[in-house]
Motif scaffolding. Structure first.
Motif, short mmCIF file in Angstrom:
data_model
loop_
_atom_site.label_atom_id
_atom_site.label_comp_id
_atom_site.label_asym_id
_atom_site.label_seq_id
_atom_site.Cartn_x
_atom_site.Cartn_y
_atom_site.Cartn_z
N THR A 232 0.86 -1.18 0.00
CA THR A 232 0.00 0.00 0.00
C THR A 232 0.90 1.23 0.00
OG1 THR A 232 -1.62 -1.23 1.32
CG2 THR A 232 -1.94 1.15 1.14
N PRO A 233 1.36 1.66 -1.16
CA PRO A 233 2.34 2.75 -1.25
C PRO A 233 1.85 4.05 -0.61
CG PRO A 233 2.11 1.63 -3.36
CD PRO A 233 1.00 1.14 -2.49
N LEU A 234 2.78 4.73 0.05
CA LEU A 234 2.49 6.03 0.63
C LEU A 234 2.64 7.11 -0.44
CD1 LEU A 234 4.61 5.63 3.90
CD2 LEU A 234 2.13 5.45 3.71
N SER A 235 1.89 8.17 -0.31
CA SER A 235 1.99 9.28 -1.25
C SER A 235 3.22 10.12 -0.92
CB SER A 235 0.74 10.15 -1.18
OG SER A 235 0.68 10.82 0.09
N SER A 236 3.62 10.97 -1.87
CA SER A 236 4.74 11.87 -1.62
C SER A 236 4.44 12.79 -0.45
CB SER A 236 5.04 12.69 -2.88
OG SER A 236 5.47 11.87 -3.93
N THR A 237 3.19 13.20 -0.31
CA THR A 237 2.80 14.06 0.81
C THR A 237 3.00 13.34 2.14
OG1 THR A 237 1.16 15.20 -0.56
CG2 THR A 237 0.91 15.38 1.82
N GLU A 238 2.57 12.07 2.20
CA GLU A 238 2.71 11.30 3.44
C GLU A 238 4.18 11.07 3.79
OE1 GLU A 238 -1.24 8.47 3.53
OE2 GLU A 238 0.24 8.10 1.95
N LEU A 239 5.00 10.78 2.79
CA LEU A 239 6.42 10.56 3.04
C LEU A 239 7.07 11.85 3.55
CD1 LEU A 239 7.40 8.48 -0.14
CD2 LEU A 239 7.34 7.65 2.22
N ALA A 240 6.74 12.96 2.93
CA ALA A 240 7.33 14.24 3.32
C ALA A 240 6.92 14.60 4.75
CB ALA A 240 6.90 15.34 2.35
N GLU A 241 5.65 14.38 5.08
CA GLU A 241 5.18 14.71 6.44
C GLU A 241 5.86 13.86 7.50
OE1 GLU A 241 0.98 14.23 6.21
OE2 GLU A 241 0.63 16.23 5.33
N GLU A 242 6.13 12.60 7.18
CA GLU A 242 6.76 11.69 8.14
C GLU A 242 8.15 12.16 8.54
OE1 GLU A 242 5.94 9.05 9.81
OE2 GLU A 242 3.95 8.60 9.00
N VAL A 243 8.83 12.88 7.66
CA VAL A 243 10.21 13.32 7.97
C VAL A 243 10.30 14.83 8.14
CG1 VAL A 243 11.32 11.34 6.90
CG2 VAL A 243 10.79 13.35 5.50
N GLY A 244 9.13 15.50 8.22
CA GLY A 244 9.12 16.93 8.49
C GLY A 244 9.64 17.81 7.38
N LEU A 245 9.37 17.42 6.13
CA LEU A 245 9.82 18.21 4.99
C LEU A 245 8.63 18.54 4.10
CD1 LEU A 245 13.00 16.19 3.91
CD2 LEU A 245 12.98 18.35 5.18
N SER A 246 8.81 19.56 3.27
CA SER A 246 7.81 19.81 2.24
C SER A 246 8.07 18.84 1.09
CB SER A 246 7.93 21.24 1.73
OG SER A 246 9.14 21.42 1.00
N ILE A 247 7.11 18.68 0.20
CA ILE A 247 7.29 17.78 -0.94
C ILE A 247 8.48 18.23 -1.78
CG2 ILE A 247 6.26 16.94 -3.09
CD1 ILE A 247 3.55 17.02 -1.77
N ARG A 248 8.59 19.53 -2.00
CA ARG A 248 9.70 20.04 -2.82
C ARG A 248 11.05 19.76 -2.14
NH1 ARG A 248 9.82 25.72 -5.94
NH2 ARG A 248 8.78 24.34 -7.41
N GLN A 249 11.14 19.96 -0.82
CA GLN A 249 12.39 19.68 -0.11
C GLN A 249 12.74 18.19 -0.19
OE1 GLN A 249 11.11 21.28 3.69
NE2 GLN A 249 12.63 22.94 3.58
N LEU A 250 11.72 17.35 -0.02
CA LEU A 250 11.95 15.90 -0.10
C LEU A 250 12.49 15.52 -1.47
CD1 LEU A 250 11.64 12.94 0.83
CD2 LEU A 250 9.27 13.04 0.05
#
Length: 334
Positions: A232-250
């Motif tokens: 169940t793949p995570l979205s880019s938004t979910e991945l970025a939130e998990e590590v405290g970054l914006s999508i662009r920073q990630l």
């Protein structure tokens, strides 16, 4: 100091088609050198196979004995296999001979995919088994009663397993250390030019991005999250939130450190999982697509063909001639 055995240790080496020629050398050379240095036969070995000549994975044919000895004539058996194990695991006569060996108290070992042959015969149940990282997922799916680990090798009483490659030599040195006196072991290491033996529980994928010193803790965490959420793949938004970054920073940091975007790397992980399950198990294509996070079979087939150049249904055997992932799709390794 171990006692010198009164009689040679009798080892049967079962070579299955497409076995690793390098693995056989790493296994036999230490035994030969011990005999040579000791000026006596500490170890005897017999090469066994199903046909008079067994081809290695590099194409070199090797002559073997086809009349296998009775279990009482052996102290240990090592099974060497690398490719096309689906056909080998269904060999009932092979499984029966191995079970007879186990019942007679013969120590058993599997080198690379030789461990799958032992597992298929029920001889690794409730045991730890070192499995090559490329086969770990498929092995775990097929043999849930075996504790498959991503370690170099295991020495578990009368069972021995090795993931293969250069780890065969590490395993042999560890195995011999219990059977050969200290001064002779030191001289063996000198002749092999080997003074840095790795422990069996060393992790195989130490060069993977999440294990590299150069990879930042945040990107390591992102990769671990991806690996845990394949189905169940995570979205880019979910991945970025998990590590405290914006999508662009990630995306910027991930590409700077790994040379590829997070989306591309995630797809690479999922496609590789599907590739291994297709080749190593008999699971249906639709089931494998779902386990790799593809909700649509059509989407999965298109992505798979783009990576491997064939349909998933055409990639059901792990062999020398099977498709491999082109280098251009690999993430940066340095």
């Amino acid at each position: 100091m171990p006692d010198t055995p009164a009689a040679p240790y009798r080892l049967g080496i079962l070579l299955l088609p497409q076995f690793s020629f390098a693995g056989l050398g790493a296994l036999l050379d230490p035994l030969f050198i011990v005999n040579w240095l000791a000026q006596e036969t500490r170890f005897e070995w017999r090469l066994l196979g199903g046909e008079p000549t067994v081809p290695a994975s590099n194409g070199v044919p090797l002559g073997v004995e086809v009349d296998w000895p009775a279990p009482t004539e052996l102290d240990g058996v090592l099974v060497l296999a690398s490719f096309e194990t689906k056909a080998l695991t269904g060999d009932r006569s092979l499984a029966m001979w191995l079970r007879h060996c186990a019942a007679a108290g013969v120590a058993l070992g599997g080198i690379e995919m030789g461990s799958e042959v032992l597992a298929a015969a029920g001889l690794l149940d409730e045991r730890r088994a070192a499995v090559h990282w490329d086969n770990l997922e498929g092995f775990g799916e097929l043999y849930p009663r075996v504790q498959a680990v991503d370690e170099l090798y295991t020495l578990d009483g009368d069972r021995l397993t090795c993931a293969g490659g250069t780890a065969v030599l590490d395993m042999m040195l560890a195995w011999l250390a219990c059977r050969v006196e200290g001064p002779l072991m030191n001289e063996l290491r000198n002749h092999l030019l080997e003074r840095r033996q790795r422990a069996g529980d060393a992790v195989q994928l130490s060069a993977a991005p999440e294990h590299r010193v150069q990879t930042s803790p945040q990107m390591r965490r992102v990769i671990r999250l991806m690996r845990r959420a394949i189905e169940t793949p995570l979205s880019s938004t979910e991945l970025a939130e998990e590590v405290g970054l914006s999508i662009r920073q990630l995306e910027r940091r991930f590409k700077a450190e790994l040379g590829v975007t997070p989306k591309r790397y995630y797809l690479w992980l999922r496609i590789n999982r599907a590739h291994r399950l297709l080749q190593q198990t008999d699971l249906g294509v639709a089931e494998i697509a779902a386990s790799a996070g593809f909700g649509s079979l059509e989407h999965f087939s298109r992505a798979y063909r783009r990576f491997f150049g064939c349909a998933p249904s055409q990639d059901r055997l792990q062999s020398r001639d099977a498709p491999v992932l082109p280098l251009r799709y690999l993430p940066r390794q340095e």
